[in-house]
Write an enzyme that holds these catalytic residues in place. Structure first.
Site, mmCIF file in Angstrom:
data_model
loop_
_atom_site.group_PDB
_atom_site.id
_atom_site.type_symbol
_atom_site.label_atom_id
_atom_site.label_comp_id
_atom_site.label_asym_id
_atom_site.label_seq_id
_atom_site.Cartn_x
_atom_site.Cartn_y
_atom_site.Cartn_z
ATOM 1 N N GLU A 127 -1.484 -7.421 0.103
ATOM 2 C CA GLU A 127 -1.932 -7.107 1.181
ATOM 3 C C GLU A 127 -1.633 -7.402 2.570
ATOM 4 O O GLU A 127 -0.853 -10.211 1.771
ATOM 5 C CB GLU A 127 -2.780 -6.711 1.407
ATOM 6 C CG GLU A 127 -3.270 -6.400 2.309
ATOM 7 C CD GLU A 127 -2.628 -5.134 2.907
ATOM 8 O OE1 GLU A 127 -1.732 -4.811 3.064
ATOM 9 O OE2 GLU A 127 -3.560 -3.734 2.727
ATOM 10 N N HIS A 142 -4.373 0.162 -4.979
ATOM 11 C CA HIS A 142 -5.761 -0.329 -6.003
ATOM 12 C C HIS A 142 -6.897 0.595 -5.492
ATOM 13 O O HIS A 142 -7.174 1.337 -4.297
ATOM 14 C CB HIS A 142 -6.450 -1.463 -5.529
ATOM 15 C CG HIS A 142 -6.861 -1.418 -3.941
ATOM 16 N ND1 HIS A 142 -8.018 -1.321 -3.405
ATOM 17 C CD2 HIS A 142 -6.028 -2.085 -3.457
ATOM 18 C CE1 HIS A 142 -7.428 -1.683 -2.540
ATOM 19 N NE2 HIS A 142 -6.568 -1.918 -1.468
#
Length: 197
Positions: free
Chosen positions: A93, A9
């Protein structure tokens, strides 16, 4: 094995100030949005060289907002609708637990013993009330095993490090070294890794 085109990202304000995000849903900043578009452009150039049509690939993102927006901006750059991709919890994550939102200095101050143990063994020692890479790895490995077509994936630093291990490119120790770049494309194919920046 199918090719995985992985993108981290784009930047958030917490990235810019050295704060660990984990599962916190921090939005992309302007630089991060630009990085997402850059990654989409780079992927488009790779696909054009390979004679591939972007519309024929599969697309999947971590469910966290910063990853989804990165995917949407990249897809637009590829000439695709922003929507039209899947999300998969296995790509999120690792959880940084009590340390989410902390800088390295704040982590060390909050629990010096756990911080020191994690510095010595980042793969298996979890952040304070969080997950280790070893805790999270089975989910990423399971996702890799489920991939049946060439796929564009958007995730996180931890996701990429675990992909390196799951795809047999690096050992856990090797995978924890170096930066995972924003605005780049990590191509996992034929047992190797190529980074396009």
């Amino acid at each position: 094995m199918p090719t995985i085109y992985f993108m981290r990202h784009g930047q958030t304000d917490w990235n810019a100030t050295g704060r660990y995000q984990g599962t916190q849903d921090i939005p992309l900043n302007d630089k991060g949005r630009g990085q997402a578009s850059t990654a989409g452009r780079l992927l488009g150039e790779v696909l054009a060289r390979e004679g591939r049509d972007a519309a024929t690939l599969s697309y999947v993102s971590s469910p966290l907002g910063r990853a989804r927006v990165t995917m949407e901006l990249a897809r637009v750059k590829l000439g695709l609708p922003a929507q039209g991709y899947a999300t998969d919890e296995r790509l999120r994550e690792i959880t940084y637990g009590a340390w989410e939102g902390f800088t390295v200095e704040q982590m060390q101050a909050s629990d010096a013993k756990i911080y020191a143990a994690r510095q010595a063994d980042r793969w298996t020692v979890a952040p304070l009330r969080g997950e280790s890479y070893a805790d999270r790895f089975p989910f990423v490995a399971d996702w890799v095993a489920s991939v049946t077509a060439d796929t564009v994936a958007v995730g996180h630093v931890g996701t990429c490090r675990m992909l390196m291990v799951a795809c047999g490119v690096k050992t856990p120790t090797e995978a924890l070294e170096g930066l995972i770049l924003q605005g780049s494309v990590y191509m996992f194919r034929d047992g190797g890794l190529e980074i396009v920046s």
